[in-house]
Design an enzyme around this catalytic site. Structure first.
Site, PDB file in Angstrom:
ATOM      1  N   GLU A   1      10.808  26.117  -7.131  1.00 14.83           N
ATOM      2  CA  GLU A   1      11.923  25.462  -7.812  1.00 14.83           C
ATOM      3  C   GLU A   1      11.867  26.495  -9.765  1.00 14.83           C
ATOM      4  O   GLU A   1      11.080  27.372  -9.991  1.00 14.83           O
ATOM      5  CB  GLU A   1      12.167  24.276  -8.910  1.00 14.83           C
ATOM      6  CG  GLU A   1      11.142  23.418  -9.941  1.00 14.83           C
ATOM      7  CD  GLU A   1      11.344  22.771 -10.325  1.00 14.83           C
ATOM      8  OE1 GLU A   1      11.253  21.697  -9.629  1.00 14.83           O
ATOM      9  OE2 GLU A   1      10.765  22.360 -11.408  1.00 14.83           O
ATOM     10  N   GLU A   2      13.629  27.091  -9.848  1.00 10.83           N
ATOM     11  CA  GLU A   2      13.748  27.983 -10.438  1.00 10.83           C
ATOM     12  C   GLU A   2      13.867  28.234 -12.051  1.00 10.83           C
ATOM     13  O   GLU A   2      13.385  29.068 -12.662  1.00 10.83           O
ATOM     14  CB  GLU A   2      15.226  28.319 -10.732  1.00 10.83           C
ATOM     15  CG  GLU A   2      16.073  27.340 -11.411  1.00 10.83           C
ATOM     16  CD  GLU A   2      16.181  25.540 -11.232  1.00 10.83           C
ATOM     17  OE1 GLU A   2      16.385  25.249 -12.199  1.00 10.83           O
ATOM     18  OE2 GLU A   2      15.771  25.653 -10.163  1.00 10.83           O
ATOM     19  N   SER A   3      12.728  26.953 -12.357  1.00 14.06           N
ATOM     20  CA  SER A   3      12.523  26.304 -13.501  1.00 14.06           C
ATOM     21  C   SER A   3      10.909  26.631 -13.549  1.00 14.06           C
ATOM     22  O   SER A   3      10.024  26.316 -14.674  1.00 14.06           O
ATOM     23  CB  SER A   3      13.502  24.838 -14.186  1.00 14.06           C
ATOM     24  OG  SER A   3      12.093  24.443 -13.133  1.00 14.06           O
TER      25      SER A   3
ATOM     26  N   LYS B   1       7.205   9.948 -17.300  1.00 13.77           N
ATOM     27  CA  LYS B   1       6.592   9.702 -16.338  1.00 13.77           C
ATOM     28  C   LYS B   1       5.958   9.198 -15.147  1.00 13.77           C
ATOM     29  O   LYS B   1       4.598   9.053 -16.224  1.00 13.77           O
ATOM     30  CB  LYS B   1       7.390  11.300 -15.745  1.00 13.77           C
ATOM     31  CG  LYS B   1       6.197  11.978 -16.083  1.00 13.77           C
ATOM     32  CD  LYS B   1       5.788  13.253 -15.439  1.00 13.77           C
ATOM     33  CE  LYS B   1       5.471  14.468 -15.360  1.00 13.77           C
ATOM     34  NZ  LYS B   1       5.634  16.027 -15.150  1.00 13.77           N
TER      35      LYS B   1
ATOM     36  N   ARG C   1       4.231  23.746 -15.665  1.00 11.20           N
ATOM     37  CA  ARG C   1       4.939  25.000 -15.227  1.00 11.20           C
ATOM     38  C   ARG C   1       4.411  26.359 -15.854  1.00 11.20           C
ATOM     39  O   ARG C   1       2.995  26.197 -16.304  1.00 11.20           O
ATOM     40  CB  ARG C   1       6.124  25.233 -16.375  1.00 11.20           C
ATOM     41  CG  ARG C   1       7.027  23.993 -15.840  1.00 11.20           C
ATOM     42  CD  ARG C   1       8.487  24.188 -16.781  1.00 11.20           C
ATOM     43  NE  ARG C   1       9.880  22.918 -17.166  1.00 11.20           N
ATOM     44  CZ  ARG C   1      10.703  22.903 -16.662  1.00 11.20           C
ATOM     45  NH1 ARG C   1      11.418  23.901 -16.988  1.00 11.20           N
ATOM     46  NH2 ARG C   1      11.357  21.970 -16.599  1.00 11.20           N
TER      47      ARG C   1
ATOM     48  N   ARG D   1      13.080  11.127 -21.985  1.00 10.62           N
ATOM     49  CA  ARG D   1      12.944  11.701 -23.031  1.00 10.62           C
ATOM     50  C   ARG D   1      13.712  11.174 -23.718  1.00 10.62           C
ATOM     51  O   ARG D   1      14.960  11.237 -23.207  1.00 10.62           O
ATOM     52  CB  ARG D   1      13.119  12.943 -22.238  1.00 10.62           C
ATOM     53  CG  ARG D   1      11.426  14.050 -20.886  1.00 10.62           C
ATOM     54  CD  ARG D   1      12.035  15.227 -21.162  1.00 10.62           C
ATOM     55  NE  ARG D   1      10.890  15.384 -19.438  1.00 10.62           N
ATOM     56  CZ  ARG D   1      11.751  17.139 -18.999  1.00 10.62           C
ATOM     57  NH1 ARG D   1      11.961  17.891 -19.563  1.00 10.62           N
ATOM     58  NH2 ARG D   1      10.819  17.077 -18.608  1.00 10.62           N
TER      59      ARG D   1
ATOM     60  N   SER E   1       7.349  17.745 -21.503  1.00  7.83           N
ATOM     61  CA  SER E   1       7.867  18.968 -20.967  1.00  7.83           C
ATOM     62  C   SER E   1       7.568  19.694 -22.329  1.00  7.83           C
ATOM     63  O   SER E   1       6.980  20.232 -22.130  1.00  7.83           O
ATOM     64  CB  SER E   1       8.449  19.320 -19.617  1.00  7.83           C
ATOM     65  OG  SER E   1       8.493  20.781 -19.219  1.00  7.83           O
ATOM     66  N   HIS E   2       7.873  21.347 -21.698  1.00  6.72           N
ATOM     67  CA  HIS E   2       8.184  21.898 -22.729  1.00  6.72           C
ATOM     68  C   HIS E   2       9.479  21.710 -23.137  1.00  6.72           C
ATOM     69  O   HIS E   2       9.478  22.606 -24.458  1.00  6.72           O
ATOM     70  CB  HIS E   2       9.344  23.616 -21.937  1.00  6.72           C
ATOM     71  CG  HIS E   2      10.135  23.223 -21.497  1.00  6.72           C
ATOM     72  ND1 HIS E   2      10.396  22.319 -20.570  1.00  6.72           N
ATOM     73  CD2 HIS E   2      11.911  23.873 -21.697  1.00  6.72           C
ATOM     74  CE1 HIS E   2      12.058  22.573 -19.523  1.00  6.72           C
ATOM     75  NE2 HIS E   2      12.517  23.365 -20.698  1.00  6.72           N
TER      76      HIS E   2
END
Length: 548
Positions: A393-395, A158, A311, A49, A148-149
């Site tokens: 996962e926490e994200s 990826k 997400r 990234r 991603s974000h």
């Protein structure tokens, strides 16, 4: 604590937006300097990234990494179709062209969206698994072009091997090394043909990604219950790759679903600024999600996804935007009571820095908990064989098995996590925010936070290799230390940091991969003051361990 920008939560202003022509020019003209570590190909937990503005994500990088993937496929004997997904970042469009030019020239059976449109990460994973089901040769794999974000100026790339999930370290390490060697060689060994010629080749085919995924949703979510209950759903794709999927989902399954934002704009000008004033499509941030939170009372449940839709951010009338950890715990408690065909009580998977409310849910249900390092790749095998029922996962990333207990995706799927919130509301008559409140009355209410602390590169290197014996002290915030961890208990893998636990609290410290800081994750089941004490003592413990 990081300082909150005065821009946070405010609509983007023109002066904040990325200069797309400059971004694209730098992509095609920028030349990375391999003597600068940041400008080398580097696969983190979610691929390579960066921005073309910093010479981190350029055409040179993409040509090299695409060629390296072709070489990896040949080395590994992978000769089935390669599915290509992309999100709506400006650099994703350019990187898509570069990748297809190389894949086509190498004779790879390259499968792209039928309209050359956007394809989310979970849809690529779903397509790989669907194709490979029952096969032992000619297996499919895929790439997803997404950061991603991350902010609009970033790009990302990826690789997902035939298991459908994020590639492991052995694969990404080989691809990374080979790609950098190709760059060092001036790209002389990169095969490439112009995009328009590539798209006409017989080994480049168009594919309807939408219909199979949309049709199969009924096998993972109880859409009949959602429809029967008349749940009103609001969706904000945040201008991402999930956008083209929601109208077909609503139409095929006859859902009362409204897309509240149908704009696609490479500057993401419709966003509100994140905590630091940057535009970032983080669907777990109350600042980035301010527009959807304002609509919470219009819907029984609302949700958003990041640009590659892996997400989720859940908004409910009772709680507003739910903390990702709170929603994961609520989803687990619901699923394991409403999936009777999940045979053998499959375990729950979580990352080391996710909330311990998940541990308490697992204990209350009598289920095994598998705690792994950060990175979704650690969940792939358990999802494939059905030994893990839900992983998160926490994200704000997660996925779970189909209703019959078979694998759905082996990568994060923000679409099904959003639809699950609607199913919970339909079946229980309570939105997920209210269900979480019920959980806390039974299991306790945790307070969770992540902060950063300064660290030199040398200190970060030490932190990454600490042993439990190097962690001093017998107490943390007034409670006896129960465990000192440097390896994940779920699989014995080192996680590049330290975790210290007590009965009612814990902290974990991990070095940042990009900044001279280390991240402190901490949680308390006693309250905010106790959390602050844990954070303070965590810094002291880590400083002593680092010899400071």
């Amino acid at each position: 604590m990081a300082e909150i920008s005065e821009r946070a939560g405010k609509p983007a202003e023109p002066s904040w937006l990325v200069n797309v022509p400059k971004l694209m020019t730098d992509y095609f003209t920028g030349e990375p300097d391999l003597a600068v570590p940041a400008q080398r190909i580097a696969f983190g937990t979610s691929g390579h990234r960066g921005s073309s503005l910093d010479a981190i994500f350029t055409e040179t990088h993409l040509l090299a990494v695409a060629q390296a993937i072709c070489l990896w496929r040949a080395k590994a004997g992978i000769d089935g179709p390669l599915y290509v997904g992309k999100d709506t970042h400006a650099l994703s469009e350019a990187a898509f062209a570069s990748a297809v030019e190389v894949l086509a020239a190498n004779g790879v059976e390259t499968v792209v969206d039928e309209a050359l449109g956007y394809t989310p990460t979970p849809v690529v994973s779903h397509a790989i698994l669907a194709y490979n089901r029952g096969r032992t040769q000619g297996l499919a794999d895929g790439v997803v072009i997404t950061p991603s974000h991350n902010p609009p100026e970033d790009g990302g790339f990826k690789y997902n091997p035939p298991n459908g999930g994020p590639a492991g370290g052995e694969i990404t390490g080989w691809i990374e090394k080979t790609a950098n060697e190709l760059i060092a060689g001036g790209l002389r060994d990169v095969k490439r043909i112009p995009l328009q010629r590539a798209l006409r080749l017989p080994n480049v085919t168009r594919h309807d990604f939408i219909s199979p995924y949309v049709a199969d949703l009924a096998n993972v979510i109880d859409l009949d219950a959602i429809r029967a209950a008349g749940v009103r759903i609001g969706v904000d794709p945040l201008g991402g790759a999930g956008l083209p999927y929601w109208a077909p989902i609503a139409e095929r399954h006859r859902l009362d679903l409204t897309v509240v934002n149908d704009r696609v704009d490479p500057t993401f000008s419709f966003m509100t600024a994140d905590w630091d004033g940057k535009i970032r499509m983080d669907c777990s941030s109350p600042y980035a999600m301010a527009s959807l939170i304002a609509l919470k009372d219009r819907f029984h449940v609302a949700f958003a996804n990041d640009p590659d839709a892996d997400r989720h951010g859940i908004v409910t009338p009772s709680a507003g935007l739910m903390n990702p950890n709170h929603y994961l715990a609520t989803a687990i408690a619901y699923l394991y009571r409403h999936r009777p065909d999940w045979k053998g009580s499959p375990a729950i998977g979580k990352t080391l820095v996710s909330s311990s409310i998940i541990d308490r849910v697992a204990d209350s249900l009598g289920l095994k908990l598998v705690e792994v390092p950060v990175g979704f790749k650690w969940f792939v095998d358990g999802l494939t064989d059905g030994s893990l029922g839900f992983v998160g996962e926490e994200s704000a990333g997660g996925t779970f098995l189909k209703r019959d207990g078979s694998v759905w995706t082996t990568d994060k799927d923000g679409l099904i996590l959003g639809l699950l919130a609607a199913e919970m509301t339909a079946v229980t008559g309570k939105d997920p925010g209210a269900l979480y409140e019920d959980l806390t009355r039974e299991l306790g209410a945790p307070v969770y936070a992540r902060v950063d602390a300064a660290a030199t590169p040398e200190q970060k290197a030490v932190l990454k290799k600490l042993s439990p014996e190097q962690i001093p002290g017998e107490e943390l915030a007034g409670e006896p230390i129960r465990a000192r961890l440097t390896d994940a208990p779920g699989n014995g893998e080192a996680f590049g940091g330290v975790k210290v636990t007590t009965e009612n609290g814990w902290f974990a410290a991990r070095p940042s991969g990009t900044e001279n800081v280390y991240k402190i994750y901490a949680e308390s089941f006693i309250g905010p003051e106790h959390l602050a004490r844990i954070q303070t003592e965590a810094r002291e413990i880590v400083t002593k361990a680092l010899g400071g």
